[in-house]
Design a protein around this motif. Structure first.
Motif, PDB file in Angstrom:
ATOM      1  N   HIS A  66       1.035  -1.217   0.030  1.00  0.00           N
ATOM      2  CA  HIS A  66      -0.096  -0.031   0.224  1.00  0.00           C
ATOM      3  C   HIS A  66       0.826   1.216   0.157  1.00  0.00           C
ATOM      4  N   LEU A  67       0.333   2.415  -0.242  1.00  0.00           N
ATOM      5  CA  LEU A  67       0.946   3.626  -0.120  1.00  0.00           C
ATOM      6  C   LEU A  67       1.740   3.967   0.990  1.00  0.00           C
ATOM      7  N   PHE A  68       1.655   3.400   2.068  1.00  0.00           N
ATOM      8  CA  PHE A  68       2.215   3.924   3.306  1.00  0.00           C
ATOM      9  C   PHE A  68       3.396   2.631   3.909  1.00  0.00           C
ATOM     10  N   ILE A  69       3.652   1.700   3.089  1.00  0.00           N
ATOM     11  CA  ILE A  69       4.068   0.481   3.366  1.00  0.00           C
ATOM     12  C   ILE A  69       5.607   0.808   4.107  1.00  0.00           C
ATOM     13  N   ASP A  70       6.339   1.872   3.587  1.00  0.00           N
ATOM     14  CA  ASP A  70       7.499   2.049   4.142  1.00  0.00           C
ATOM     15  C   ASP A  70       7.737   3.060   5.119  1.00  0.00           C
ATOM     16  N   GLY A  71       6.516   3.670   5.606  1.00  0.00           N
ATOM     17  CA  GLY A  71       6.850   4.804   6.544  1.00  0.00           C
ATOM     18  C   GLY A  71       5.404   5.013   7.037  1.00  0.00           C
ATOM     19  N   ALA A  72       5.798   5.906   8.567  1.00  0.00           N
ATOM     20  CA  ALA A  72       4.462   6.099   9.222  1.00  0.00           C
ATOM     21  C   ALA A  72       3.864   7.170   8.691  1.00  0.00           C
ATOM     22  N   ALA A  73       2.542   7.552   9.013  1.00  0.00           N
ATOM     23  CA  ALA A  73       1.711   8.909   8.537  1.00  0.00           C
ATOM     24  C   ALA A  73       0.769   9.069   9.643  1.00  0.00           C
ATOM     25  N   THR A  74       0.493  10.306   9.928  1.00  0.00           N
ATOM     26  CA  THR A  74      -0.535  10.948  10.891  1.00  0.00           C
ATOM     27  C   THR A  74      -1.312  11.767   9.985  1.00  0.00           C
TER      28      THR A  74
END
Length: 276
Positions: A208-216
């Protein structure tokens, strides 16, 4: 620029100290010395001395107590929030300020428990691992700043909190068994609140779009959502409506693929039992 940022960061702390000293010296009944104020606050004279000389971190429960004693209608609490926000590096401050004003917070983390839900020991372990040369005082200050962010969840009207964690977050042991058990227990406690939902995304979920990093995702009272992303020593806030909509669609995918809140709690509880 660095000198200007340093001055800006010190200003709310100086004002906090000045307001504390002024409130004490101009107390209506009689002028209070530091020991007398300390007794009223159920703290120590040395703590008041450090606060008034801007030395060391401010105890997180002190601002609300000062507001009660001096009837200052939240002044010390507001100053404390500014102090916490400005204690972070400049690139993170906007995120902390948006977080304070948010009515909805959505979190995705593929690696560790987000800061808003971390216990002190879990946070300390992460910060120590990330800064092995930092002094104990620096680590203590950074832990206090991170935990102070959690005050937004203790308000009478806290923001709605939606969290999706990769399964590896709860299976990866950070620190000792005891530290990790305490952190998992804290997740269960948070998840039991009416305003909070915690879901676990199975580790075999599709890319998915955020597979390699966190997002808030932070939604303010104007119902505008901004997306905050971080990497090593960098942070960015995404404002463009098109990109925010794309990110929200990706987050909806995560919540749809994740286990339900009840199933997630069962999985977290099982991981706790495995650590004992």
């Amino acid at each position: 620029m660095k000198e200007r940022e340093s001055v800006d960061a010190e200003e709310p702390r100086r004002r906090f100290a000045e307001e504390c000293r002024s409130g004490r010296e101009l107390y209506p009944r009689k002028r209070l010395n530091q020991a007398e104020l300390a007794r009223m606050l159920r703290t120590s004279k040395s703590t008041i001395g450090r606060v008034e000389t801007c030395v060391g971190p401010i105890p997180p429960d002190l601002p609300s107590l000062l507001d009660q004693v001096f009837s200052t209608d939240g002044l010390f609490k507001r100053l404390y929030e500014e102090i916490v926000a400005q204690s972070f590096p400049a690139q993170y401050r906007r995120r902390v300020e948006l977080e304070r004003e948010a009515i909805v917070v959505r979190e995705w983390s593929p690696t560790v428990v987000p800061g808003l839900l971390q216990t002190a020991d879990y946070s300390r372990t992460l910060l120590r691992g990330g800064a092995p040369r930092a002094s104990e005082e620096e680590i203590k200050t950074n832990v206090a700043a991170r935990l102070a962010r959690q005050d937004i969840l203790k308000r009478d009207a806290p923001p709605d909190l939606r969290v999706v964690l990769c399964e590896t977050v709860i299976s990866r042991r950070i620190g000792s068994r005891e530290i990790m058990c305490e952190q998992l227990s804290a997740l269960l406690t948070h998840g039991a609140k009416a305003t909070t939902r915690i879901q676990v995304l199975p580790s075999d979920a599709e890319a998915h779009l955020f597979i390699d990093g966190a997002a808030t995702f932070l939604t303010g009272s104007n119902h505008v959502t901004r997306v905050c992303v971080e990497a090593y020593r960098t942070a960015a806030t995404i404002d463009e409506p098109e990109h925010v909509r794309e990110a929200l669609r990706a987050y909806d995918f995560l919540t749809g693929e994740a286990l339900s809140a009840r199933e997630s709690a069962r999985l977290i509880r099982g991981q706790m039992e495995a650590l004992r």
